[in-house]
Design a protein around this motif. Structure first.
Motif, PDB file in Angstrom:
ATOM      1  N   THR A  33      56.353  62.349 -95.909  1.00  0.00           N
ATOM      2  CA  THR A  33      55.861  61.142 -96.876  1.00  0.00           C
ATOM      3  C   THR A  33      56.050  61.492 -98.123  1.00  0.00           C
ATOM      4  O   THR A  33      55.828  62.494 -98.610  1.00  0.00           O
ATOM      5  N   PRO A  34      57.052  60.947 -98.912  1.00  0.00           N
ATOM      6  CA  PRO A  34      57.479  61.006-100.274  1.00  0.00           C
ATOM      7  C   PRO A  34      56.051  60.716-101.135  1.00  0.00           C
ATOM      8  O   PRO A  34      55.316  60.112-100.874  1.00  0.00           O
ATOM      9  N   PRO A  37      57.161  56.227-104.915  1.00  0.00           N
ATOM     10  CA  PRO A  37      58.272  55.088-104.619  1.00  0.00           C
ATOM     11  C   PRO A  37      59.368  56.002-104.164  1.00  0.00           C
ATOM     12  O   PRO A  37      59.729  56.675-104.776  1.00  0.00           O
ATOM     13  N   PHE A  38      60.018  55.340-103.302  1.00  0.00           N
ATOM     14  CA  PHE A  38      61.217  55.916-102.534  1.00  0.00           C
ATOM     15  C   PHE A  38      62.405  54.947-101.944  1.00  0.00           C
ATOM     16  O   PHE A  38      61.655  54.091-101.147  1.00  0.00           O
ATOM     17  N   ASP A  39      63.360  54.918-102.135  1.00  0.00           N
ATOM     18  CA  ASP A  39      64.479  54.141-101.805  1.00  0.00           C
ATOM     19  C   ASP A  39      65.388  54.851-101.207  1.00  0.00           C
ATOM     20  O   ASP A  39      66.322  55.571-101.682  1.00  0.00           O
ATOM     21  N   VAL A  43      68.524  56.927-102.740  1.00  0.00           N
ATOM     22  CA  VAL A  43      68.484  58.426-102.671  1.00  0.00           C
ATOM     23  C   VAL A  43      69.700  59.143-102.083  1.00  0.00           C
ATOM     24  O   VAL A  43      70.484  60.044-102.741  1.00  0.00           O
ATOM     25  N   ASP A  81      63.179  55.101 -92.758  1.00  0.00           N
ATOM     26  CA  ASP A  81      62.160  54.732 -93.611  1.00  0.00           C
ATOM     27  C   ASP A  81      61.231  53.797 -92.771  1.00  0.00           C
ATOM     28  O   ASP A  81      61.501  52.728 -92.778  1.00  0.00           O
ATOM     29  N   GLY A  84      57.471  53.630 -95.792  1.00  0.00           N
ATOM     30  CA  GLY A  84      56.842  54.824 -96.871  1.00  0.00           C
ATOM     31  C   GLY A  84      56.845  56.032 -95.895  1.00  0.00           C
ATOM     32  O   GLY A  84      56.388  56.948 -96.838  1.00  0.00           O
ATOM     33  N   ARG A 129      64.029  49.994-110.256  1.00  0.00           N
ATOM     34  CA  ARG A 129      64.151  50.699-109.039  1.00  0.00           C
ATOM     35  C   ARG A 129      63.567  52.043-109.186  1.00  0.00           C
ATOM     36  O   ARG A 129      63.899  53.028-109.229  1.00  0.00           O
ATOM     37  N   PRO A 130      62.455  51.689-108.888  1.00  0.00           N
ATOM     38  CA  PRO A 130      61.529  52.928-109.067  1.00  0.00           C
ATOM     39  C   PRO A 130      61.609  53.907-107.925  1.00  0.00           C
ATOM     40  O   PRO A 130      61.097  55.213-108.069  1.00  0.00           O
ATOM     41  N   GLY A 131      62.376  53.573-107.083  1.00  0.00           N
ATOM     42  CA  GLY A 131      62.591  54.509-105.911  1.00  0.00           C
ATOM     43  C   GLY A 131      63.521  55.553-106.020  1.00  0.00           C
ATOM     44  O   GLY A 131      64.075  56.311-104.784  1.00  0.00           O
ATOM     45  N   ARG A 133      65.191  58.938-106.430  1.00  0.00           N
ATOM     46  CA  ARG A 133      65.184  60.200-106.572  1.00  0.00           C
ATOM     47  C   ARG A 133      66.428  61.059-106.639  1.00  0.00           C
ATOM     48  O   ARG A 133      67.266  60.599-105.823  1.00  0.00           O
TER      49      ARG A 133
END
Length: 332
Positions: A33-34, A37-39, A43, A81, A84, A129-131, A133
């Motif tokens: 689990t990241p 936020p995660f895309d 990534v 994914d 989440g 685009r908060p995801g 990383r």
């Protein structure tokens, strides 16, 4: 005869490929689990070398398949994914290594909160685009070789060379990829010895000139030493790679952004990037490397992340006549 080629029905009718709903037999699995936020596509997309990359595939459901050569051997990774929660399955000798490194690959060691936008454009993209990383593969050669192929040629030429060489000299990916994707399924790139044995005419057929081929051959001879750069700080890692003649700051930055998750690795020497950065931040499409570095100076320590966000903004200057023409040495 009229119905000879009509689609078949019944239990043996062919069906379009769909991603499996669960891991195929023989898979090792892991969930993660990241922490925010995660895309997934955002990534992992830097690992994709063109739409037909034989080592990387994005499935219809948004899941990602990746074939790579780990320190433990070849491995295939399938990442999904689930709202989440990340579900991963892996096959082959490299499967335990891939699952052990899964959080690191997906940016667990990255710290997006350390980034402070200094421009309105950058702040807006980060908000949208908060995801994002920054990934970290821990593998140098898998990013170094395609980066060398991309030196001073069009991306289409480089992608074609990577595709041909990996499909010809790589190995089919472990696990269900061959059954799922057929003859154009996933492949693991060649090991260093196999790269070193590729005949000169095969490099030529793939459109790779002698200079790039020679650089790859020099690199694979010291592959173990170069792989050590994955655990080094950015300055030392770059210096290690650039000891190999033919590897300069552009190539080392493109490699370390992926292998080391280097948030500050700036791609200097690129044909288009200074103009994109200059246009986005100062309305100067004719910016050079020096001006690009000046514009990115407020993001010291996070300049690669700032560049990613600018590229995601879509604010690029209108096209002019191409500055680089496509060559085809395979026809010579």
């Amino acid at each position: 005869m009229a119905g000879r080629f009509a689609p078949r029905s019944g239990p043996h009718a062919p069906v379009p490929h769909q991603a499996p709903t669960g891991p195929a037999p023989g898979a090792l699995t892991r969930d993660w689990t990241p922490p925010g936020p995660f895309d997934l596509r955002l990534v992992l997309s830097p690992l994709r070398r063109g739409p037909a990359d034989p080592t990387f595939r994005i499935d219809r459901d948004g899941s990602v398949w990746r074939a790579t050569r780990t320190p433990a051997g070849p491995g295939t990774l399938h990442v999904t994914d689930r709202g989440g929660r990340i579900e991963a399955a892996a096959w082959g000798p490299g499967a335990p290594w891939l699952l052990d490194q899964l959080p690191t690959l997906l940016g667990a060691e990255d710290d997006p909160e350390a980034f402070r936008p200094r421009h309105r454009l950058v702040a807006a993209v980060r908000h949208r685009r908060p995801g994002l990383r920054l990934l970290r593969t821990g593998l140098v050669m898998e990013s170094l070789i395609p980066s060398i192929l991309e030196q001073k040629v069009t991306t289409d030429e480089a992608y074609r060379a990577w595709r041909l060489l990996v499909r010809t000299y790589g190995t089919p990916a472990p696990g269900p990829a061959a059954a799922l994707f057929g003859t154009h399924g996933l492949h693991v790139m060649p090991d260093p010895r196999t790269w070193s044995l590729i005949p000169s005419w095969e490099w030529h057929r793939a459109g790779v000139d002698g200079k790039r081929a020679a650089t790859i051959l020099r690199a694979v001879r010291v592959a173990r030493r170069l792989e050590e750069a994955a655990t080094m700080a950015l300055p030392e890692a770059g210096a290690r790679l650039e000891l190999v003649p033919g590897i300069g700051p552009w190539t080392s930055a493109e490699t370390l952004q992926r292998s080391n998750g280097a948030a500050d690795a700036v791609t200097v020497g690129d044909i288009h990037l200074p103009g994109i950065i200059g246009h986005a931040l100062a309305d100067n499409r004719d910016a050079d490397d020096a001006e690009m570095l000046t514009l990115l100076a407020p993001y010291e320590g996070q300049r690669h992340r700032a560049t990613r966000l600018i590229l995601l903004s879509g604010r690029t200057p209108s096209r002019r006549a191409p500055r680089m023409t496509r060559g085809d040495i395979a026809r010579l």
